[in-house]
Design a protein around this motif. Sequence first.
Motif, PDB file in Angstrom:
ATOM      1  N   GLU A 171       0.002  -1.912   4.457  1.00  0.00           N
ATOM      2  CA  GLU A 171      -1.195  -3.094   5.251  1.00  0.00           C
ATOM      3  C   GLU A 171      -2.291  -1.408   5.524  1.00  0.00           C
ATOM      4  O   GLU A 171      -2.984  -1.765   5.574  1.00  0.00           O
ATOM      5  CB  GLU A 171      -0.441  -3.464   6.146  1.00  0.00           C
ATOM      6  CG  GLU A 171      -2.115  -4.292   7.269  1.00  0.00           C
ATOM      7  CD  GLU A 171      -0.519  -4.686   8.419  1.00  0.00           C
ATOM      8  OE1 GLU A 171      -1.933  -4.925   9.167  1.00  0.00           O
ATOM      9  OE2 GLU A 171       0.485  -5.118   8.496  1.00  0.00           O
ATOM     10  N   ALA A 174      -3.923  -0.367   2.468  1.00  0.00           N
ATOM     11  CA  ALA A 174      -4.904  -1.811   2.412  1.00  0.00           C
ATOM     12  C   ALA A 174      -6.028  -1.923   2.810  1.00  0.00           C
ATOM     13  O   ALA A 174      -6.877  -2.576   2.440  1.00  0.00           O
ATOM     14  CB  ALA A 174      -3.669  -3.168   2.232  1.00  0.00           C
ATOM     15  N   ASP A 175      -5.254  -1.661   4.022  1.00  0.00           N
ATOM     16  CA  ASP A 175      -7.084  -1.303   4.856  1.00  0.00           C
ATOM     17  C   ASP A 175      -8.208  -0.794   4.745  1.00  0.00           C
ATOM     18  O   ASP A 175      -9.376  -0.999   5.519  1.00  0.00           O
ATOM     19  CB  ASP A 175      -6.173  -1.501   6.933  1.00  0.00           C
ATOM     20  CG  ASP A 175      -5.227  -2.276   7.188  1.00  0.00           C
ATOM     21  OD1 ASP A 175      -5.986  -4.205   6.713  1.00  0.00           O
ATOM     22  OD2 ASP A 175      -4.409  -2.381   7.895  1.00  0.00           O
ATOM     23  N   PRO A 178     -10.694  -0.008   1.016  1.00  0.00           N
ATOM     24  CA  PRO A 178     -11.675  -1.068   0.895  1.00  0.00           C
ATOM     25  C   PRO A 178     -13.321  -0.620   1.601  1.00  0.00           C
ATOM     26  O   PRO A 178     -14.298  -0.092   1.519  1.00  0.00           O
ATOM     27  CB  PRO A 178     -12.030  -2.264   1.750  1.00  0.00           C
ATOM     28  CG  PRO A 178     -10.272  -2.986   1.331  1.00  0.00           C
ATOM     29  CD  PRO A 178      -9.978  -1.246   1.671  1.00  0.00           C
ATOM     30  N   LYS A 189     -13.601  -5.033  -2.000  1.00  0.00           N
ATOM     31  CA  LYS A 189     -12.898  -6.341  -1.008  1.00  0.00           C
ATOM     32  C   LYS A 189     -11.486  -5.737  -0.741  1.00  0.00           C
ATOM     33  O   LYS A 189     -10.409  -5.210  -1.626  1.00  0.00           O
ATOM     34  CB  LYS A 189     -13.408  -8.488  -0.965  1.00  0.00           C
ATOM     35  CG  LYS A 189     -14.236  -8.020  -1.794  1.00  0.00           C
ATOM     36  CD  LYS A 189     -14.892  -9.696  -1.562  1.00  0.00           C
ATOM     37  CE  LYS A 189     -16.132 -10.441  -1.702  1.00  0.00           C
ATOM     38  NZ  LYS A 189     -15.897 -11.249  -3.155  1.00  0.00           N
ATOM     39  N   LYS A 190     -11.095  -6.672   0.889  1.00  0.00           N
ATOM     40  CA  LYS A 190      -9.436  -5.652   0.108  1.00  0.00           C
ATOM     41  C   LYS A 190      -8.473  -6.641  -0.396  1.00  0.00           C
ATOM     42  O   LYS A 190      -7.650  -5.727  -0.388  1.00  0.00           O
ATOM     43  CB  LYS A 190      -8.975  -6.668   1.813  1.00  0.00           C
ATOM     44  CG  LYS A 190      -7.508  -5.837   2.480  1.00  0.00           C
ATOM     45  CD  LYS A 190      -7.250  -6.932   3.641  1.00  0.00           C
ATOM     46  CE  LYS A 190      -5.887  -5.850   4.095  1.00  0.00           C
ATOM     47  NZ  LYS A 190      -5.469  -6.402   6.090  1.00  0.00           N
ATOM     48  N   GLY A 191      -8.604  -7.890  -1.242  1.00  0.00           N
ATOM     49  CA  GLY A 191      -7.986  -8.037  -2.246  1.00  0.00           C
ATOM     50  C   GLY A 191      -8.548  -7.901  -3.274  1.00  0.00           C
ATOM     51  O   GLY A 191      -7.144  -8.734  -4.329  1.00  0.00           O
ATOM     52  N   ASP A 192      -9.100  -6.892  -3.432  1.00  0.00           N
ATOM     53  CA  ASP A 192      -9.122  -6.399  -4.793  1.00  0.00           C
ATOM     54  C   ASP A 192      -7.887  -5.292  -5.449  1.00  0.00           C
ATOM     55  O   ASP A 192      -8.405  -4.284  -6.685  1.00  0.00           O
ATOM     56  CB  ASP A 192     -10.927  -6.057  -5.015  1.00  0.00           C
ATOM     57  CG  ASP A 192     -11.639  -7.125  -4.759  1.00  0.00           C
ATOM     58  OD1 ASP A 192     -11.084  -8.066  -5.019  1.00  0.00           O
ATOM     59  OD2 ASP A 192     -13.131  -6.392  -4.882  1.00  0.00           O
TER      60      ASP A 192
END
Length: 503
Positions: A171, A174-175, A178, A189-192
């Motif tokens: 996490e 991932a934070d 981006p 974006k975060k989900g990329d």
Amino acid sequence: MSTLVSIASLKTEGAGPRYEQIAKAVSQAIRSGQLKPGDQLPTVRALASDLGVSLTTVTAAFKSLADNGWTRGEIGRGTFVAERGGQEVTSASVAVSGTRVWLRIKSPWRRRALVSLMERLRASFPNATNCSFGGPGPSLLPLKLIKRHWLAAFEDITNRDLQYKSVDAIEALADVLPAWLVADGIPVKKGDVVVGTSAQQFLILATRVITRMGGGLEPVIAVEQPGYYTIFDAWDHAGVRMIGVETDGNGARPESVESSIREGANAVLLTPRAQNPTGASWTPERLQALGDVLSRYPHVLAIEDDHFGDVAEERAGSLLADPRVEDRVIYIRSFSKSIAPDLRLSVAASRPRLKTLLEEAKGHADGWSSRLLQRVLAGVLQDDALGSWLDRVRSTYRIRRERAVEVLANCGVPDVVVWPARDGMNLWIHLPSGFEAGDVIERGAALGVLAAPGEVFYLSPGHSDVVRFNVGSVETEQVSACAELLVKAIRQSGGSRSTAIYV
């Protein structure tokens, strides 16, 4: 009878391309014992002149012989009949007289050839300064920050954290990623984001994505030429077919990219900035032009290898920002040059469909990348001291490039051309007609500096007039002196031809 006369007198008539006839004649001479293990072959230039064929034809013949195990090459010494030949091989591409021919190859040759040369020169000249190495300057890696966040990671870790994991990034990383990439002009974006162990891992995984996207078709990848030899070797090893793309000071030439696609490429590897070995970087106009080309071919995947991103001065951008092609882009950011190669972490960003395919490929490869190391990287990226450290690194690389360029620009040898490296840690040097890189490198080593032959940065042998000079791993106060030694080697060479053939 000399080896040159022996080969020149061999029967090379028959059907098939001329290079195949030459390779067949030489291999038959080896089988019959006319050419024996250890015999040295003539130079490409000498044999081409004697047979009345082009240098490219002889180069292709020599490559075929080497790739099939009949001969062995040693940079700086020449090409020799191998102890035994005729090994099982895979396939790769070489251009012969404008026609692309698929040759069978035994194994990647570039790294092996470069390592062999450097080991020999270092053994002979142990005090020579190494400007052939492609890595970052050791003193420019943020060791104190890494130590700080390594210790902090251990403070937080539990036994459960050391267990098997999924491919998902932690996490904290991932934070931070981006925002880190967006600040550099990469629209993520975060989900990329997917985390991997290296840029090279993602380049291998990308070939699996290409196969999935193409319904099982094998990857055919257009690659910048010159380009990074480690990637070429990795894809040769994996049996990936490659087509060369011409480059200039702004990176891959759009018209050459389009030509490669028409030849059958279903993916293209691009370097946005600090291209290795030339130092080329995109301009906004080049980025737009590449997007224009790719928008016309919806089946083609774009792979961006932004290996120098965090210490680059250029803001090259990404095709992820182009809505016409963004869903066909895999953007790769390595932290080897900016944080540390041994951290063994890189990230790839792509839109949902490609990200899913990348995660699937990653899961089948090694499952996940170390959570412990992800904690360290997340901590370093969030450290307030990192920004000023990277500013210092960028400035240092720029100063080193400028000092070396100044020396080379005033070398006094007409027609020496240094590409306008706008970023990175390498200078790409074209020698005048009649000069041989092998001879310059040998003389440079004797004088006290090691440079890399440009030969290994191409898909096929035959480029003996270029040298890569790395300013990254030599301290700033030594750069000018090392460049002066290289200039002295060029002057001493004076257009003499070495007998080296790089195959």
